[in-house]
Design an enzyme around this catalytic site. Structure first.
Site, PDB file in Angstrom:
ATOM      1  N   ALA A   1       2.928   0.151   4.436  1.00  0.00           N
ATOM      2  CA  ALA A   1       1.038   0.702   5.732  1.00  0.00           C
ATOM      3  C   ALA A   1       0.674  -0.459   5.309  1.00  0.00           C
ATOM      4  O   ALA A   1      -0.063  -0.411   4.357  1.00  0.00           O
ATOM      5  CB  ALA A   1       1.804   2.025   4.760  1.00  0.00           C
ATOM      6  N   THR A   2      -0.356   0.084   6.131  1.00  0.00           N
ATOM      7  CA  THR A   2       0.179   0.999   7.739  1.00  0.00           C
ATOM      8  C   THR A   2       0.831  -0.152   8.857  1.00  0.00           C
ATOM      9  O   THR A   2       0.365  -1.553   8.544  1.00  0.00           O
ATOM     10  CB  THR A   2      -0.656   1.789   8.438  1.00  0.00           C
ATOM     11  OG1 THR A   2      -1.863   0.574   8.846  1.00  0.00           O
ATOM     12  CG2 THR A   2      -1.424   3.269   7.431  1.00  0.00           C
TER      13      THR A   2
ATOM     14  N   ASP B   1       0.926  -1.312   0.043  1.00  0.00           N
ATOM     15  CA  ASP B   1       0.453  -0.235  -0.065  1.00  0.00           C
ATOM     16  C   ASP B   1       0.920   1.138  -0.160  1.00  0.00           C
ATOM     17  O   ASP B   1       0.249   2.079   0.377  1.00  0.00           O
ATOM     18  CB  ASP B   1      -1.378  -0.027   1.445  1.00  0.00           C
ATOM     19  CG  ASP B   1      -2.108  -0.338   1.033  1.00  0.00           C
ATOM     20  OD1 ASP B   1      -2.155  -1.731   0.033  1.00  0.00           O
ATOM     21  OD2 ASP B   1      -2.801  -1.293   1.931  1.00  0.00           O
TER      22      ASP B   1
ATOM     23  N   CYS C   1      -2.903  -3.069   7.350  1.00  0.00           N
ATOM     24  CA  CYS C   1      -1.917  -3.800   6.762  1.00  0.00           C
ATOM     25  C   CYS C   1      -0.551  -4.830   7.062  1.00  0.00           C
ATOM     26  O   CYS C   1      -0.244  -5.698   6.713  1.00  0.00           O
ATOM     27  CB  CYS C   1      -2.343  -3.537   5.409  1.00  0.00           C
ATOM     28  SG  CYS C   1      -4.206  -2.676   4.688  1.00  0.00           S
TER      29      CYS C   1
ATOM     30  N   LYS D   1      -5.830  -5.974  -3.402  1.00  0.00           N
ATOM     31  CA  LYS D   1      -6.173  -6.844  -2.407  1.00  0.00           C
ATOM     32  C   LYS D   1      -7.621  -5.701  -1.999  1.00  0.00           C
ATOM     33  O   LYS D   1      -7.279  -4.772  -2.747  1.00  0.00           O
ATOM     34  CB  LYS D   1      -4.978  -6.814  -1.505  1.00  0.00           C
ATOM     35  CG  LYS D   1      -4.261  -5.372  -0.779  1.00  0.00           C
ATOM     36  CD  LYS D   1      -3.744  -5.735   0.691  1.00  0.00           C
ATOM     37  CE  LYS D   1      -3.065  -5.002   0.566  1.00  0.00           C
ATOM     38  NZ  LYS D   1      -4.186  -4.301   2.272  1.00  0.00           N
TER      39      LYS D   1
END
Length: 234
Positions: A168-169, A39, A173, A140
């Site tokens: 992150a974070t 992410d 995640c 995802k």
């Protein structure tokens, strides 16, 4: 004595309890690591390094400059890993519609906006650590990179034994992926300066908890030193 970021939040009793119970032993690296970049998108950072509240004006889920500081460390790890031919995978949120948010649309309404939808700039991996030819994008919907994705199949095909988890974070995640990776039997490494969170306390305490139970928490320099000694997979 080496002071860690979480030390400020632990009581003396906390330290004694975890030490007496034997938590936090090192598992170490295997021989075939993969790098997960979770992410690291404009929606979790903002368009440029800026104080978090300013970054949130563009993306409500942005972490601002504290995230951008981690990006520079992620890039160092990626450069070292690619030099050795280690696989790099990018688990990233890309939602089709509001139904992809599940209960997040109730718990965190900021997760429902267009910035999290496929094709929006918010879902793009930031240019500084963008995927290269041969890297894999893992789309995802929820916290763990394993939940509802083909990640495990990819890791099996790549014969991976170690996950180096960045991004992150830290409390969300990253942690969810670390716990699932550990549960699947991988050795898990978290470079503490290559993950980020919007909350300072949650960042520090979750690093401590992962280090205690699920992962080896190291610095970027320590990670690079170790992978530089591993056999190349080119």
């Amino acid at each position: 004595m080496n002071t860690k970021i979480w030390d400020a939040y632990l009581t003396d009793i906390d330290k004694q309890v975890y030490d007496k119970a034997g938590f936090g032993k090192s598992v170490g690296f295997g021989q075939r690591p993969a790098i997960l970049v979770i992410d690291v998108q404009y929606r979790t950072l903002g368009e440029k390094p800026a104080p978090i509240l300013e970054a949130m004006d563009s993306y409500p889920t942005a972490c601002g400059e504290r995230g951008w500081e981690a990006v520079s460390h992620i890039k160092q790890i990626l450069d070292a890993a690619r030099e050795k031919g280690f696989p790099v995978l990018y688990p990233v949120v890309e939602r089709k519609n509001e139904f992809d948010t599940g209960r997040w649309k109730d718990k965190i309404p900021g997760m429902v906006g267009d910035a999290h939808r496929i094709g929006n700039r918010g879902t793009e991996v930031v240019e500084e650590v963008a995927p290269q030819p041969g890297d894999m994008i893992v789309s995802k919907r929820y916290a763990s990179a394993f939940f509802g994705t083909p990640l495990m199949t990819y890791l099996n095909d790549l014969d991976v034994d170690t996950l180096i988890v960045t991004g992150a974070t830290t409390s969300g995640c990253v942690r969810s992926t670390v716990v699932d990776g550990f549960s699947y039997g991988f050795r898990v490494i978290v470079p503490e300066d290559a993950v980020y969170d919007r909350g300072e306390v949650s960042h520090a305490v979750n690093l401590f908890d992962m280090k205690s139970k699920y992962a080896d928490v190291l610095s970027t320099d320590e990670v690079i030193q170790t992978i530089s000694k591993l056999p190349s997979r080119k």
